[in-house]
Design an enzyme around this catalytic site. Sequence first.
Site, PDB file in Angstrom:
ATOM      1  N   SER A 141       0.806  -1.394   0.069  1.00  0.00           N
ATOM      2  CA  SER A 141       0.115   0.001   0.104  1.00  0.00           C
ATOM      3  C   SER A 141       0.864   1.363   0.008  1.00  0.00           C
ATOM      4  CB  SER A 141      -0.731   0.063   1.276  1.00  0.00           C
ATOM      5  OG  SER A 141      -1.418   1.450   1.524  1.00  0.00           O
ATOM      6  N   TYR A 154      -2.041  -0.506  10.878  1.00  0.00           N
ATOM      7  CA  TYR A 154      -2.207  -1.147   9.306  1.00  0.00           C
ATOM      8  C   TYR A 154      -1.219  -0.668   8.684  1.00  0.00           C
ATOM      9  CZ  TYR A 154      -4.075  -1.243   4.373  1.00  0.00           C
ATOM     10  OH  TYR A 154      -4.034  -1.446   3.084  1.00  0.00           O
ATOM     11  N   LYS A 158       1.929  -2.873   6.350  1.00  0.00           N
ATOM     12  CA  LYS A 158       2.416  -3.022   5.226  1.00  0.00           C
ATOM     13  C   LYS A 158       3.841  -2.549   5.005  1.00  0.00           C
ATOM     14  CE  LYS A 158      -1.945  -3.803   3.245  1.00  0.00           C
ATOM     15  NZ  LYS A 158      -2.114  -5.167   2.625  1.00  0.00           N
TER      16      LYS A 158
HETATM   17  N1  LIG Z   1      -8.741  -0.401  -1.095  1.00  0.00           N
HETATM   18  C1  LIG Z   1      -7.640   0.217  -0.818  1.00  0.00           C
HETATM   19  O1  LIG Z   1      -7.834   1.701  -0.931  1.00  0.00           O
HETATM   20  C2  LIG Z   1      -6.302  -0.351  -0.799  1.00  0.00           C
HETATM   21  C3  LIG Z   1      -6.283  -1.752  -0.551  1.00  0.00           C
HETATM   22  N2  LIG Z   1      -4.765  -2.296  -0.492  1.00  0.00           N
HETATM   23  C4  LIG Z   1      -4.922  -3.485  -0.003  1.00  0.00           C
HETATM   24  O2  LIG Z   1      -5.279  -4.445  -1.152  1.00  0.00           O
HETATM   25  C5  LIG Z   1      -5.834  -5.653  -0.698  1.00  0.00           C
HETATM   26  C6  LIG Z   1      -7.306  -5.896  -1.046  1.00  0.00           C
HETATM   27  O3  LIG Z   1      -8.052  -4.699  -0.517  1.00  0.00           O
HETATM   28  P1  LIG Z   1      -9.413  -4.511  -0.989  1.00  0.00           P
HETATM   29  O4  LIG Z   1      -9.967  -5.239  -2.077  1.00  0.00           O
HETATM   30  O5  LIG Z   1      -9.586  -3.002  -0.861  1.00  0.00           O
HETATM   31  O6  LIG Z   1     -10.262  -5.204   0.444  1.00  0.00           O
HETATM   32  P2  LIG Z   1     -11.545  -6.012   0.593  1.00  0.00           P
HETATM   33  O7  LIG Z   1     -12.158  -5.660   1.947  1.00  0.00           O
HETATM   34  O8  LIG Z   1     -12.665  -5.078  -0.396  1.00  0.00           O
HETATM   35  O9  LIG Z   1     -11.603  -7.437   0.133  1.00  0.00           O
HETATM   36  C7  LIG Z   1     -10.568  -8.251   0.834  1.00  0.00           C
HETATM   37  C8  LIG Z   1     -11.057  -9.522   0.655  1.00  0.00           C
HETATM   38  O10 LIG Z   1     -10.124 -10.422   1.250  1.00  0.00           O
HETATM   39  C9  LIG Z   1     -10.816 -11.446   2.308  1.00  0.00           C
HETATM   40  N3  LIG Z   1     -10.164 -11.503   3.371  1.00  0.00           N
HETATM   41  C10 LIG Z   1      -9.997 -10.921   4.469  1.00  0.00           C
HETATM   42  N4  LIG Z   1      -9.418 -11.663   5.362  1.00  0.00           N
HETATM   43  C11 LIG Z   1      -9.052 -12.645   4.905  1.00  0.00           C
HETATM   44  C12 LIG Z   1      -8.309 -14.007   5.406  1.00  0.00           C
HETATM   45  N5  LIG Z   1      -7.937 -13.894   6.735  1.00  0.00           N
HETATM   46  N6  LIG Z   1      -8.195 -14.853   4.775  1.00  0.00           N
HETATM   47  C13 LIG Z   1      -8.615 -14.965   3.511  1.00  0.00           C
HETATM   48  N7  LIG Z   1      -9.481 -13.992   2.786  1.00  0.00           N
HETATM   49  C14 LIG Z   1      -9.506 -12.791   3.644  1.00  0.00           C
HETATM   50  C15 LIG Z   1     -11.993 -10.700   2.333  1.00  0.00           C
HETATM   51  O11 LIG Z   1     -13.156 -11.746   2.687  1.00  0.00           O
HETATM   52  C16 LIG Z   1     -12.364  -9.954   1.272  1.00  0.00           C
HETATM   53  O12 LIG Z   1     -13.213 -10.643   0.188  1.00  0.00           O
HETATM   54  C17 LIG Z   1      -5.456  -5.697   0.910  1.00  0.00           C
HETATM   55  O13 LIG Z   1      -4.285  -6.354   1.190  1.00  0.00           O
HETATM   56  C18 LIG Z   1      -5.475  -4.168   1.149  1.00  0.00           C
HETATM   57  O14 LIG Z   1      -4.771  -3.811   2.292  1.00  0.00           O
HETATM   58  C19 LIG Z   1      -3.918  -1.458  -0.396  1.00  0.00           C
HETATM   59  C20 LIG Z   1      -3.765   0.038  -0.558  1.00  0.00           C
HETATM   60  C21 LIG Z   1      -5.295   0.592  -0.680  1.00  0.00           C
HETATM   61  C1  LIG Z   2      -3.625   3.942   2.180  1.00  0.00           C
HETATM   62  C2  LIG Z   2      -4.920   3.159   2.048  1.00  0.00           C
HETATM   63  O1  LIG Z   2      -5.824   3.698   2.044  1.00  0.00           O
HETATM   64  C3  LIG Z   2      -5.002   1.744   2.326  1.00  0.00           C
HETATM   65  C4  LIG Z   2      -6.401   1.235   2.657  1.00  0.00           C
HETATM   66  O2  LIG Z   2      -4.043   1.018   2.088  1.00  0.00           O
END
Ligand SMILES: NC(=O)C1=CN([C@@H]2O[C@H](COP(=O)(O)OP(=O)(O)OC[C@H]3O[C@@H](n4cnc5c(N)ncnc54)[C@H](O)[C@@H]3O)[C@@H](O)[C@H]2O)C=CC1
Ligand SMILES: CC(=O)C(C)=O
Length: 258
Positions: A141, A154, A158
């Site tokens: 991230s 968080y 990361k």
């Molecule tokens: N949304 C954002 O702005 C950002 C997201 N990220 C990273 O990208 C990745 C995906 O994020 P999003 O799609 O936004 O999240 P989201 O919450 O929309 O989707 C995450 C998915 O991971 C699954 N999950 C959560 N914990 C789990 C576990 N212990 N085992 C298996 N599955 C699990 C959830 O059920 C969900 O379907 C994450 O690692 C997040 O930290 C990084 C930067 C920005």
């Molecule tokens: C910076 C940020 O918004 C995440 C969810 O990584």
Amino acid sequence: MSDQKTAVITGGGQGIGKGIAKRLASDGFAIILSDMNEEVLNTTVKEFKEQNINVASFVGNVSKPEDQEALVKTAVDHFGRVDVFINNAGIEQVAPIDNIQPSELEKLFQVNVFGVVYGIQAAAKQMKKQGTGGKIINACSIAGHQAFTMLAAYSATKFSVRAFTQAAAKEYAKDKITVNAYCPGIVGTGMWDRIDAGMVEYMGLEQEEAFKKFSEGIALGRTQEPEDVANFVSYLASSDSDYMTGQSVMIDGGIVYN
Ligand SMILES: NC(=O)C1=CN([C@@H]2O[C@H](COP(=O)(O)OP(=O)(O)OC[C@H]3O[C@@H](n4cnc5c(N)ncnc54)[C@H](O)[C@@H]3O)[C@@H](O)[C@H]2O)C=CC1
Ligand SMILES: CC(=O)C(C)=O
């Protein structure tokens, strides 16, 4: 071994992981989608099958090493190989440092850090066995390069993903396994809905105000879609990135500059 390469995506039931899976399917990969949320996983798998995507699924928790091993076994049982393994699953926590609770801190590290380590271990073991090299790709991230207020724990997870990405790249280079990470900015997924709700509670903001506030500084003038992340992951998963390893690269529309 089948001719079609296989990509495994954790947390692939929705959000960024789903976007990545769609893109890699259109790049020609067979897809193993994994998530701990069985309902969203099944819905997405059904949708993919209707689009004739070669997909299989596994319900599992990334923070359990045995689930990560079983995920790789599922991929091998279905498609005979693992070429790309994407440690995408992650969770957030919004709290000022004064309010961070031990149980929440533990859970955050269990999923975002331990989960990535167990995923790297399971994937590398299979890739070494195949002797074909491979690509391990981790979700980092912008918060892995610059810690954010209310997202201290968080952000720390990361930063840790970045450390494991570098060390794994060094250790597995001899096996022709590259390890890189994508660092998104502000992506409008369920994660950001929850961050927004947390900011409402702690900062007295209106709903969606935090999302707007965080988005104001994006140089390219809009928030991010999962497809923006997927376009970059497509490169990381392809042979075009063969000479790149150990990098955690910003794909954020211009928020954090290194
Ligand atoms: N949304 C954002 O702005 C950002 C997201 N990220 C990273 O990208 C990745 C995906 O994020 P999003 O799609 O936004 O999240 P989201 O919450 O929309 O989707 C995450 C998915 O991971 C699954 N999950 C959560 N914990 C789990 C576990 N212990 N085992 C298996 N599955 C699990 C959830 O059920 C969900 O379907 C994450 O690692 C997040 O930290 C990084 C930067 C920005
Ligand atoms: C910076 C940020 O918004 C995440 C969810 O990584």
